[in-house]
Design an enzyme around this catalytic site. Structure first.
Site, mmCIF file in Angstrom:
data_model
loop_
_atom_site.group_PDB
_atom_site.id
_atom_site.type_symbol
_atom_site.label_atom_id
_atom_site.label_comp_id
_atom_site.label_asym_id
_atom_site.label_seq_id
_atom_site.Cartn_x
_atom_site.Cartn_y
_atom_site.Cartn_z
ATOM 1 C CG ASP A 90 -0.288 22.112 -38.973
ATOM 2 O OD1 ASP A 90 -0.295 23.156 -38.312
ATOM 3 O OD2 ASP A 90 -0.942 21.946 -40.025
ATOM 4 C CB SER A 95 0.270 28.110 -40.652
ATOM 5 O OG SER A 95 -1.083 28.320 -40.987
ATOM 6 C CG HIS A 146 -2.445 20.845 -43.997
ATOM 7 N ND1 HIS A 146 -2.500 21.234 -42.680
ATOM 8 C CD2 HIS A 146 -3.039 19.623 -44.033
ATOM 9 C CE1 HIS A 146 -3.107 20.296 -41.964
ATOM 10 N NE2 HIS A 146 -3.449 19.308 -42.775
HETATM 11 C C1 DX5 Z 1 -4.999 23.870 -38.368
HETATM 12 C C2 DX5 Z 1 -3.998 24.189 -39.453
HETATM 13 C C3 DX5 Z 1 -2.735 24.718 -38.901
HETATM 14 C C4 DX5 Z 1 -2.881 26.026 -38.168
HETATM 15 C C5 DX5 Z 1 -1.685 26.276 -37.332
HETATM 16 O O1 DX5 Z 1 -6.108 23.297 -38.926
HETATM 17 O O2 DX5 Z 1 -3.705 23.047 -40.224
HETATM 18 O O3 DX5 Z 1 -1.733 24.817 -39.902
HETATM 19 O O4 DX5 Z 1 -3.081 27.107 -39.030
HETATM 20 O O5 DX5 Z 1 -1.920 27.390 -36.534
HETATM 21 P P1 DX5 Z 1 -1.370 27.468 -35.046
HETATM 22 O O6 DX5 Z 1 0.116 27.335 -35.142
HETATM 23 O O7 DX5 Z 1 -1.809 28.826 -34.591
HETATM 24 O O8 DX5 Z 1 -1.995 26.348 -34.286
HETATM 25 ZN ZN ZN Z 2 -1.875 23.099 -41.539
#
Ligand code: DX5
Ligand code: ZN
Length: 235
Positions: free
Chosen positions: A187, A20, A78
């Site tokens: 995710d 991400s 997303h």
């Molecule tokens: C949260 C996002 C995720 C996030 C993941 O709202 O949809 O994709 O960026 O980040 P980590 O892996 O740091 O939780």
């Molecule tokens: Zn996400």
């Protein structure tokens, strides 16, 4: 710009890692994306937030379009936005290969999925941690991907919610029982330490933001994540 055909190497791999970019260094986003591609990523996960559906604002179609010029990997977009139908065309025209909408925001989920597919992208549907699986079960057969949130969406760097593991297991069973071929994506809070647990529960695609971009060596991190996935996936 229309979505590029998916990279064949990426399609062959059953278990995929989707870094991400929300945790990347935005002052050098292009270099960061090239670095994770070189390090073995399968998709590039782009988190789109509108300040309404979630308490944060991030990026829009121009960034998706720009990313396409620096990577050949599929863009896994997303949408954490209200009224996603208003923006499907813009994101697909910008080059989104997978476009995921939240079931809590899409009022006519089936119609939205059909619209995404008609425009040439793969249709993903996502659930917040507190949203039950029965909200997507009736339309699962039309989805290309189901994204299970393991944190409340809005920010990277949050802690994985363990109760989501059982939800992934149930979704996997639901899909296998019916013989559907959609991918299960997870995710939020995924790191080397817990990716095996999620693989064991039956996930196919692992999104990780801080778990990759906040580590010093992306290649090493992704390789270790793959080792964990392989070790636990069929246990
Ligand atoms: C949260 C996002 C995720 C996030 C993941 O709202 O949809 O994709 O960026 O980040 P980590 O892996 O740091 O939780
Ligand atoms: Zn996400």
């Amino acid at each position: 710009m229309k979505p590029k055909p998916m990279n064949p190497r990426t399609l062959e791999r059953a278990k995929k890692i989707s870094p991400s970019i929300l945790s990347a260094d935005f002052t050098q986003l292009g270099e960061e994306v090239k670095a994770v591609e070189k390090a073995g990523a399968d998709y590039i996960h782009v988190d789109v937030m509108d300040g309404h559906f979630v308490p944060n604002i991030t990026v829009g179609p121009p960034i998706v379009e720009a990313l396409h010029t620096v990577t050949s990997l599929p863009l896994d977009v997303h949408l954490m936005i209200q009224n996603p139908d208003d923006f499907l065309e813009a994101f697909i025209e910008a080059g989104a290969n997978i476009l995921t909408v939240h079931v809590e925001a899409a009022v006519h989920l089936h119609r939205t999925m059909m619209e995404i597919k008609k425009r040439g992208a793969r249709a993903g549907i996502s659930l917040n941690p507190a949203t039950p699986l029965c909200f997507i079960e009736p339309v699962l057969e039309y989805a290309d991907l189901a994204l299970v949130m393991a944190v409340n969406p809005g920010f990277s760097g949050q802690e994985f919610i363990p109760a989501v593991v059982a939800k992934i297991e149930q979704l996997r069973q639901m899909i296998d029982k019916k013989g559907f071929s959609l991918e299960v994506e997870v995710d939020g809070g995924i790191k080397i330490e817990n990716i095996g647990l999620v693989a064991k529960a039956g996930a196919d695609v692992f999104v990780s933001g801080s778990g990759i971009f906040k580590t010093p060596n992306y290649q090493k991190t992704i390789a270790e994540m793959r080792q964990q996935i392989e070790k636990y996936k069929n246990k």
